[in-house]
Write a protein that holds these residues in place. Sequence first.
Motif, short mmCIF file in Angstrom:
data_model
loop_
_atom_site.label_atom_id
_atom_site.label_comp_id
_atom_site.label_asym_id
_atom_site.label_seq_id
_atom_site.Cartn_x
_atom_site.Cartn_y
_atom_site.Cartn_z
N LEU B 108 81.94 -4.36 -43.63
CA LEU B 108 80.62 -3.73 -43.76
C LEU B 108 79.51 -4.75 -43.57
N VAL B 109 79.76 -6.00 -44.04
CA VAL B 109 78.78 -7.07 -43.82
C VAL B 109 78.58 -7.30 -42.31
N GLU B 110 79.71 -7.40 -41.54
CA GLU B 110 79.64 -7.54 -40.08
C GLU B 110 78.68 -6.54 -39.45
N LEU B 111 78.92 -5.27 -39.82
CA LEU B 111 78.16 -4.18 -39.20
C LEU B 111 76.68 -4.31 -39.51
N VAL B 112 76.36 -4.59 -40.78
CA VAL B 112 74.95 -4.67 -41.18
C VAL B 112 74.30 -5.90 -40.56
N VAL B 113 75.03 -7.04 -40.54
CA VAL B 113 74.45 -8.28 -40.04
C VAL B 113 74.18 -8.20 -38.54
N VAL B 114 75.12 -7.61 -37.76
CA VAL B 114 74.95 -7.60 -36.30
C VAL B 114 73.76 -6.74 -35.88
N LEU B 115 73.38 -5.77 -36.74
CA LEU B 115 72.26 -4.91 -36.37
C LEU B 115 70.92 -5.63 -36.52
N ALA B 116 70.93 -6.77 -37.24
CA ALA B 116 69.71 -7.56 -37.41
C ALA B 116 68.53 -6.68 -37.85
#
Lengths: 276, 276
Positions: B108-116
């Motif tokens: 979930l961190v990946e997804l949120v972080v990549v959206l910037a």
Amino acid sequence: MIPDQLTSGQYQTVYNLFSLVIAAQLFTALYLVAAQPRVLARYRQALLVSATVCGIAAYHYFRIFNSFRDSFVTDATGGNGVYTQAPGESFNEGYRYVDWFLTVPLLLVELVVVLALAKKLQTSLLLRLVPASALMILLGYPGEISDSDATRNIFGLLSTIPFLYILFVLFVELTRSLDRQPETVRNTVSKMRILLFATWGVYPIAYLLPLLGFDGATAWVGKQAGYSIADILAKCLYGLLIYRIARLKSFADDPAFALEEGGHEGVDAPRSRVNA
Amino acid sequence: MIPDQLTSGQYQTVYNLFSLVIAAQLFTALYLVAAQPRVLARYRQALLVSATVCGIAAYHYFRIFNSFRDSFVTDATGGNGVYTQAPGESFNEGYRYVDWFLTVPLLLVELVVVLALAKKLQTSLLLRLVPASALMILLGYPGEISDSDATRNIFGLLSTIPFLYILFVLFVELTRSLDRQPETVRNTVSKMRILLFATWGVYPIAYLLPLLGFDGATAWVGKQAGYSIADILAKCLYGLLIYRIARLKSFADDPAFALEEGGHEGVDAPRSRVNA
């Protein structure tokens, strides 16, 4: 099927060949990662995929090597006796299929990505080649692990359908797009396709050996040797040819880069300017 | 529960699937680390987290593979016999929960972080998604290891509460922020959420199988296969989609970078300018 016993010479041959494949795959992978700055940024993705393929193969040959070592034992001291199957252990041919299931689609990705085709054509080629190659391996597996000739025949035939489809896409559709590649690259790509089919041809031949009546220890050792050599050609040599295409295209795209890199590998124009 | 015996085919299938997951997770992790220069600096954090997830999964599948190999034995030579549980050994399903406890919040961190996203929104999403996902795994564990249907039911239900909350946050709250993403990225993010729920759906189904009366060796092999394939899709394929989003956003943010990278993967305009 796995033979009940191997002579000392047969055992040593397979053992050393498996170790050769580990060394070839592992160090081709490391070389291709380390060689990234030798091509332009736009071709590094293709090199990374090639390195990944060789890395995955190295992993599986470690497993294959250990599985082989554990599944045969000898009573003789000094390793000169006969090797028989170890109780409770079995050489796992399945690792090869797991390996091919991951690497064969990636080998096709390498080829398509390094050509840097138009986005639409690239997507269309990948959407056909990747599923077809995964299906080809999946259909081969039930035949390979079966003792029945009928099952081997049926799955062999089924698996041939996607194989022929891949041939068609690579030779008919890909040929059309080669005109847009630099001349030097066109030759290397043609060579690569020949390599791809010369080596891929080994796998169905090895698959058919039991059906053709070749069985027993000698045929089994021949099959392992055939797979090992084919895996080196189809992954290491192939990956190095991908690297060569990436180098040649980098030189063609950017003369300043070619000059800096000394214009090795087929592009002499920039170097002759340096020498002049 | 772990079956008392497996056929040779069942044993080989689980064995080879576990090895497939190791190879997939390990080489996706290495690929994502090596691919860092292929995206702008601002998206490398997301790639590193994706690589970490696959690395953690590779570690746990090494453990799972070894635990499985050690917990079944066969008397037959050549591996064609029946495999029975080894005395004093037991396959440890707990590794999966340890893995998920670490990797699911990170996915979930990946997804949120990549959206910037805007800093405030990002913090708010993470503060809700990370604890909810950790709680979901923690609550599932007592049910998984219990022999009692009642305990399995209760903890299954409790664990569903944070699961539904995560669904709500991802589909309702995240959707609002998608408008600010580039068009190409919006499609990929939508696909990712579908992938996330298609694969996450496998876990509660596998959890429920014993309650639905599916038990015995075939159900157990099916469960292991389901978990293995779901883990490849939810971590490797998901990580590669994160990479794709990071590439597309890098190209959209910086046309010069897109030009240098050859505009693969969806941005063709810069390359056609090179060819012109």
